[in-house]
Design an enzyme around this catalytic site. Structure first.
Site, short mmCIF file in Angstrom:
data_model
loop_
_atom_site.label_atom_id
_atom_site.label_comp_id
_atom_site.label_asym_id
_atom_site.label_seq_id
_atom_site.Cartn_x
_atom_site.Cartn_y
_atom_site.Cartn_z
CG PHE A 1 -1.95 -1.01 1.44
CD1 PHE A 1 -2.77 -1.25 0.61
CD2 PHE A 1 -1.44 -2.37 2.44
CE1 PHE A 1 -2.99 -2.95 0.67
CE2 PHE A 1 -2.69 -3.40 2.60
CZ PHE A 1 -3.61 -3.78 1.62
CB ILE B 1 2.72 -5.78 -3.30
CG1 ILE B 1 1.65 -5.04 -3.86
CG2 ILE B 1 3.43 -5.63 -3.31
CD1 ILE B 1 1.53 -3.52 -3.62
CD GLU C 1 -2.86 3.85 -5.73
OE1 GLU C 1 -1.60 4.87 -5.16
OE2 GLU C 1 -2.02 3.82 -7.10
#
Length: 712
Positions: free
Chosen positions: A246, A471, A670
């Site tokens: 993040f 991720i 995002e």
């Protein structure tokens, strides 16, 4: 040798169809090992000692007693640690955060600053010894109080100009039929990913190897090579599986400390951060105070737009949360002024956190647009559509597709917006007041140069290598599908290897640019490989390998405003007796380019929207003025949305193409959080008639704002 068939049979496209994660089985069975789990012979364990004062200097460390404790092999501090270089500009175009240059001096700029590393044979021994180390300080007065009106606030360019101005703001406001002049605040927020930061460093044949949890192996190699004055070719960073980032998992103190210890001891050393240490060492989203002034004519067209934001930076490294930047893309006005400023405090340095700038900035701007719609007597969606810009409001560049109106049209239809009574406080379900709200979203769709290799094997399979980082987004699976289509092969015939700096330079997983950048490199390599195969009679045992570099192609892309867009919708229920706010349903409709894998893409959108719920109602890191530290620096004291807080959430997308873009993929990591908190806050106003301009919308704030008066 194997004969090559050059005419590839037609097959169904893999991109655009749902695929489970290629590494999914490994993750659920435990076969996938994360950076803190990989065994090494002779491994030692380091434990960081953090300062207990918010400002001052270290006057002494009582290390002798600690060195006599069982298993302890070394204590590194500013007196004996290797020296590092900080006079360079890194991959992201900024100097390194001095927090990474640990143990270089005796100064303490904030609570939780690393002052020593204790290394022992076991993690338990290292922790006990670290907690026993006595550190003496000369303490100085500190300032951790953030105030948007701080007299020392100053503008910082960061990754965009600090200030943009056009037109006479005051004149246009004076001539406006309707004006909104309001202040909005967002608190300090933390990434709180599942996997803590962990790094193991070792020297192998004169080469430094770091096994790490990060968002870009190329990034970490560059920073470590610069810090330790090494040839980048002599540094290898591996990061195959990452349990969330993040924005937080760049280059941090624990990696540098592990390299220092491995260099000193000439054996592998692992440093893993605790959850509490992460609150001090791995960055956070700065609190913001944002002042928005909007002026519109009688039809709702904007004549004036001002968006000013103030955020925190540390005394050792400059970082800006560019919240005012969102206004530079979303809406135009005859007078258009934006500014990002910072205040230096005795606090850790903030960093990127999912949708940096856009997440807090969209809350202020989209809430202000809702207030303007109320003043104008215009539907909130209609007001936004009337203010659709033809070109970039600040850049003046053309939009490479701007399908925001289509997102609102489809979202309004599916959400049932037309049936909404615009008057607040009219709907009730027992003790609950019900309301609905909406907000717009945007996030940049950039790309950065990357390299990739593609290899054809004699058995008809392919291997693609790229220093990408998955991720948790499903990037490994997305790249498999992209490669399969580019090679004309079934996904089962393609193996994608990632997370190794030896595969060559590549973009980090950040800025919603990872999959777009990597896919470009993979597609280019695959196209060249197919050309090579068409000219080859057979494939040698070692295979045929080609390498791509997209630097020139990306540089040739025509300048334009390239973004993903979205329309967020929320329905909330508010108990005015207890102050409880519950989100009942959410819908997000997005225009985000070519969707590679609908299964993982929907998960990304839903994850962002869930984080929007958390941002609107829960997340708030509170600091103690006396100590400068957090009150509850753990997942018990720092509240995030959990299963009971997450309602029925839907996410979908519309067709969105850019004819000038050879890849067609836009970032989606995002955009899901952008506008989500504003939609919820706007829904709370619709339910209660009360405007909440300060996040999170806690029960006490609901109870303290009776009679329709805004909260304090």
């Amino acid at each position: 040798m194997t004969t090559v068939t050059t005419g590839t049979p037609a097959r169904a496209a893999s991109v655009g169809t749902a695929h489970t994660r290629v590494e999914g089985r490994d993750k659920v069975t435990g076969a996938a090992r994360y950076s803190g789990e990989i065994p090494f012979a002779g491994l030692a364990h380091g434990w960081l000692v953090l300062s207990t004062v918010a400002r001052g200097r270290v006057s002494a460390l009582d290390t002798d007693a600690v060195l006599d404790m069982p298993g302890v092999v070394a204590v590194l501090d500013h007196r004996n640690a290797p020296r590092v270089n900080t006079d360079y500009v890194g991959m992201l175009g900024t100097p390194p955060d001095p927090t990474c240059a640990v143990f270089q001096h005796d100064r303490v700029p904030h609570l939780g600053w690393p002052v020593a590393l204790v290394v022992a044979e076991t993690s338990e021994q290292a922790r006990e010894a670290a907690e026993s180390l006595v550190v003496h300080y000369e303490q100085e007065p500190h300032d951790v109080d953030f105030d948007g009106e701080h007299p020392d606030a100053y503008p910082v360019d960061g990754f965009m100009p600090a200030v943009t101005e056009k037109g006479d703001l005051e004149a246009e406001l004076a001539a406006s039929s309707h004006v909104v002049d309001a202040e909005y605040t967002t608190p300090e927020e933390h990434h709180s990913m599942m996997e803590p930061h962990a790094a193991t460093a070792r020297w192998d044949g004169g080469r430094l190897e770091v096994v790490d949890s990060n968002q870009g192996a190329t990034w970490v190699v560059g920073e470590l090579a610069n810090l330790f004055s090494l040839d980048p070719a002599s540094v290898r960073v591996r990061s195959e599986h990452v349990g969330g980032g993040f924005g937080s998992k760049g280059v941090r103190a624990h990696q540098v400390a592990a390299v220092m210890a491995a260099t000193t001891l000439r054996r592998p050393v692992r440093v893993v951060l605790t959850r509490r240490q992460m609150f001090s060492l791995t960055g956070y989203r700065s609190p913001t105070t944002q002042h928005v002034r909007l002026g519109a004519d009688a039809t709702g067209r904007l004549r004036a737009l001002e968006h000013r934001s103030v955020s925190v930076t540390s005394t050792v490294h400059e970082f800006v949360e560019p919240s005012a930047g969102v206004a530079r893309v979303m809406y135009d006005a005859d007078a258009h002024h934006t500014a990002n400023r910072v205040v230096r405090l005795d606090l850790p340095t903030p960093t990127w956190m999912r949708a940096p700038g856009e997440a807090p900035g969209s809350f202020a701007l989209e809430a202000a647009l809702d207030e303007l719609a109320e003043k104008c007597g215009i539907d909130p969606i209609e007001l936004r559509l009337r203010n659709e810009p033809e070109r970039g409001p600040v850049s003046g560049l053309p939009f490479a597709g701007r399908n925001l109106p289509a997102c609102f049209q489809e979202g309004a239809r599916r959400f049932g917006w037309a049936d909404r009574d615009p008057r607040p406080g009219r709907r009730r379900d027992g003790r609950w007041l019900l309301g609905t709200g909406t907000a717009a979203a945007s996030f940049g769709a950039g790309a950065a140069p990357s390299t990739a290799t593609a290899t054809a094997h004699p058995d008809g399979t392919f291997t693609v290598r790229i220093a990408a980082a998955d991720i948790g987004t499903g990037a490994r699976t997305a790249l498999t599908l992209v490669a399969a289509d580019a090679l004309g092969a079934a996904p089962e015939r393609v193996r994608v290897r990632i997370g190794d700096s030896d595969f060559g330079p590549a973009m980090i997983a950040g800025g919603s640019m990872g999959t777009r950048s990597w896919s470009w490199a993979v597609t280019t390599a695959a196209a060249e490989l197919r050309e090579r195969l068409a000219l080859s009679d057979d494939i040698p045992a070692e295979g045929i390998t080609v390498r791509s570099d997209t630097t020139a192609a990306i540089g040739a892309l025509a300048p334009a405003e390239r973004h993903s867009y979205g329309a967020q919708f929320a329905e909330v229920a508010v108990d005015v007796a207890t102050g409880e706010v519950r989100v009942r349903r959410m819908l997000g409709i997005f225009a985000a380019g070519r969707i590679v894998n609908p299964l993982t893409a929907r998960g990304q959108f839903l994850g962002g929207m869930t984080w929007g719920i958390s941002m609107a109602l829960h997340e708030e890191a509170v600091r103690d003025r006396a100590s400068g530290g957090h009150v509850g620096a753990d997942l018990a004291g720092y509240h995030v949305a959990t299963h009971a807080d997450v309602p029925h959430i839907e996410a979908d997308w519309i067709e969105d193409t850019d004819p000038d873009d050879p890849v067609g993929i836009k970032g989606i990591g995002e955009i899901g959080i952008v506008g989500a908190a504003a939609a919820i806050a706007n829904a709370v106003w619709h339910a209660t008639g009360v405007r909440h301009r300060n996040l999170p919308i806690r029960p006490d704030r609901v109870l303290m704002a009776p009679g329709g008066a805004p909260d304090a």
